[in-house]
Each structure stands twice: as C-alpha cells, then as structure tokens.
Design a protein around this motif. Structure first.
Motif, PDB file in Angstrom:
ATOM      1  N   PRO A 126       1.230  -4.347   4.070  1.00  0.00           N
ATOM      2  CA  PRO A 126       1.387  -4.021   2.649  1.00  0.00           C
ATOM      3  C   PRO A 126       0.135  -3.432   2.019  1.00  0.00           C
ATOM      4  O   PRO A 126      -0.982  -3.738   2.428  1.00  0.00           O
ATOM      5  N   GLU A 127       0.356  -2.589   1.042  1.00  0.00           N
ATOM      6  CA  GLU A 127      -0.745  -2.069   0.233  1.00  0.00           C
ATOM      7  C   GLU A 127      -0.237  -1.802  -1.180  1.00  0.00           C
ATOM      8  O   GLU A 127       0.941  -1.508  -1.382  1.00  0.00           O
ATOM      9  N   VAL A 128      -1.131  -1.936  -2.140  1.00  0.00           N
ATOM     10  CA  VAL A 128      -0.788  -1.630  -3.522  1.00  0.00           C
ATOM     11  C   VAL A 128      -0.876  -0.123  -3.697  1.00  0.00           C
ATOM     12  O   VAL A 128      -1.939   0.474  -3.493  1.00  0.00           O
ATOM     13  N   THR A 129       0.254   0.506  -4.055  1.00  0.00           N
ATOM     14  CA  THR A 129       0.268   1.963  -4.201  1.00  0.00           C
ATOM     15  C   THR A 129       0.261   2.417  -5.652  1.00  0.00           C
ATOM     16  O   THR A 129      -0.038   3.566  -5.934  1.00  0.00           O
ATOM     17  N   GLU A 130       0.617   1.507  -6.558  1.00  0.00           N
ATOM     18  CA  GLU A 130       0.568   1.809  -7.994  1.00  0.00           C
ATOM     19  C   GLU A 130       0.114   0.555  -8.715  1.00  0.00           C
ATOM     20  O   GLU A 130       0.475  -0.556  -8.319  1.00  0.00           O
ATOM     21  N   LEU A 131      -0.663   0.761  -9.767  1.00  0.00           N
ATOM     22  CA  LEU A 131      -1.132  -0.372 -10.558  1.00  0.00           C
ATOM     23  C   LEU A 131      -1.262   0.073 -12.001  1.00  0.00           C
ATOM     24  O   LEU A 131      -1.930   1.051 -12.300  1.00  0.00           O
ATOM     25  N   ASP A 132      -0.583  -0.642 -12.902  1.00  0.00           N
ATOM     26  CA  ASP A 132      -0.665  -0.345 -14.324  1.00  0.00           C
ATOM     27  C   ASP A 132      -0.957  -1.653 -15.045  1.00  0.00           C
ATOM     28  O   ASP A 132      -0.058  -2.466 -15.282  1.00  0.00           O
ATOM     29  N   ILE A 133      -2.235  -1.875 -15.379  1.00  0.00           N
ATOM     30  CA  ILE A 133      -2.621  -3.156 -15.974  1.00  0.00           C
ATOM     31  C   ILE A 133      -2.959  -3.052 -17.457  1.00  0.00           C
ATOM     32  O   ILE A 133      -3.111  -4.071 -18.113  1.00  0.00           O
ATOM     33  N   ASP A 134      -3.043  -1.838 -17.987  1.00  0.00           N
ATOM     34  CA  ASP A 134      -3.384  -1.676 -19.405  1.00  0.00           C
ATOM     35  C   ASP A 134      -2.131  -1.576 -20.260  1.00  0.00           C
ATOM     36  O   ASP A 134      -2.030  -0.719 -21.152  1.00  0.00           O
ATOM     37  N   VAL A 135      -1.180  -2.450 -19.998  1.00  0.00           N
ATOM     38  CA  VAL A 135       0.076  -2.473 -20.747  1.00  0.00           C
ATOM     39  C   VAL A 135       0.436  -3.928 -21.025  1.00  0.00           C
ATOM     40  O   VAL A 135      -0.176  -4.847 -20.485  1.00  0.00           O
TER      41      VAL A 135
END
Length: 199
Positions: A126-135
């Motif tokens: 597994p790998e993180v391919t998208e990250l949206d933390i400013d929401v």
C-alpha cells in the motif's frame, strides 16, 4: 492536495463466495488443504506495517504513516474475521466503517452460508496516493497491490482448497478511501478491488 497517482477502481467478480473485500473470487492459492483450524494468531500480511510513501522531507510523512497504519490494522482484523467467517472477536469496526465495513460484513455472511474460510497470507504494497488534510473532513486515498500467491479459500465441509478461476490475476490493484474522523482516528470508508488492473 498531494496526488501521486489517481485510480478509480471497481470489482465484484466473486465466483463462489461473493466477497468484495477479499480477492475477487474468495478462491485462493497457497497454504495447506489440511489447515482446517484457524491459527491462534493470523499470519501477518506481507506489508502489515508499510513505510509511508513519502520522503523524509515530506511534511505529510507522519499523516501518511497514520493513514497506512489504520489501513494495515484493518487488514489484520479483516483476515482474523475471514479465517473463521465471522467478525466476532475482532476489532474490524475500529478501522473500517460505512461502505467498507458493510461490504466486509456481506463477505462474511456469504462465506458462512457457503462454508468457506480463508487460509494463507495476503500480500500488500500500500501507498498513499492522495492526501487532502486542509479540509473539514481530511481524506486520503490508499492504492494497494494485492498479492494472492500465498492465499487460499478452504471448503470447510471437505477440508479442500477451492482453486482460483483461471482468469483471476494473482496480483491486482485495489484502492481505499480513508477519512480522519472527529476523534482523530483514520477510518477506511470504502475499499474497491479491481481485478482488471494487474500490478
């Protein structure tokens, strides 16, 4: 938003047991056909504690590591449940919820009805391919390469393994949506394997 790769994946080509969270047909490979009792502790997935898919300088490295830790913990609990065709005694709902948990519960009900359980190990990359933390609701996408080379579905009535369909790839891509909830926990809310994408 950090985007390494984007894939929108789907599958449900489940032959004998109809499992969404399991490899596409719940018919596996590897393992021993006389292994009819669940082990005291399930074998760890080959990537049970993956490293975050980020360089040391990545400011989101700690967040990605937390996402992958929750995703990997979900798999550990999921495999415990699939080894006995029941969620009882697991912490699956500590890591999976909404669509992902519902799909896993349907898998388990179908396995119980069809007298099947899982043996062997399921490989992961597994790998993180998208990250949206400013929401308001931080969200991550995990892409995983599922490896069935040591995986097996067992018929509990006969004690014999059920072979994979000939068209079943031994390695395929799956994606998971992981959300950070109010209590700060990362929860897997959707899981979608895609047997048409090899890896």
């Amino acid at each position: 938003m950090v985007t390494a790769r984007q894939t929108r994946l789907r599958t449900r080509a489940l032959a004998l047991c109809g499992a969404v969270g399991l490899p596409l047909a719940l018919t596996g490979c590897g393992g021993s056909s006389d292994d009819t009792k669940p082990p005291t502790t399930p074998p760890a997935a080959s990537s049970a504690a993956p490293a975050a898919s980020a360089s040391p300088a990545d400011p989101d490295a700690a967040v990605k590591a937390a996402v992958l830790a929750s995703y990997s913990s979900m798999w550990v609990e999921q495999m415990k449940a699939y080894r006995v065709a029941s969620p009882d005694g697991t912490k699956l709902d500590d890591y999976a919820t909404l669509d992902a948990l519902s799909a896993f519960e349907r898998d388990l009900a179908h396995m119980k009805k069809n007298n099947t359980v899982i043996r062997g190990e399921l490989g992961h990359e597994p790998e993180v391919t998208e990250l949206d933390i400013d929401v308001k609701l931080p969200t991550a996408t995990v892409e995983d390469c599922i490896d069935l080379s040591k995986w097996q579905t067992l018929d509990t009535k006969t004690g014999k393994p059920i072979p994979l369909p000939t068209a079943q790839p031994l390695r395929y891509v799956a994606t998971a949506t992981v959300e950070r909830w109010d209590e700060g926990r990362w929860m897997v809310t959707a899981y979608k394997p895609d047997g048409s994408r090899s890896c």
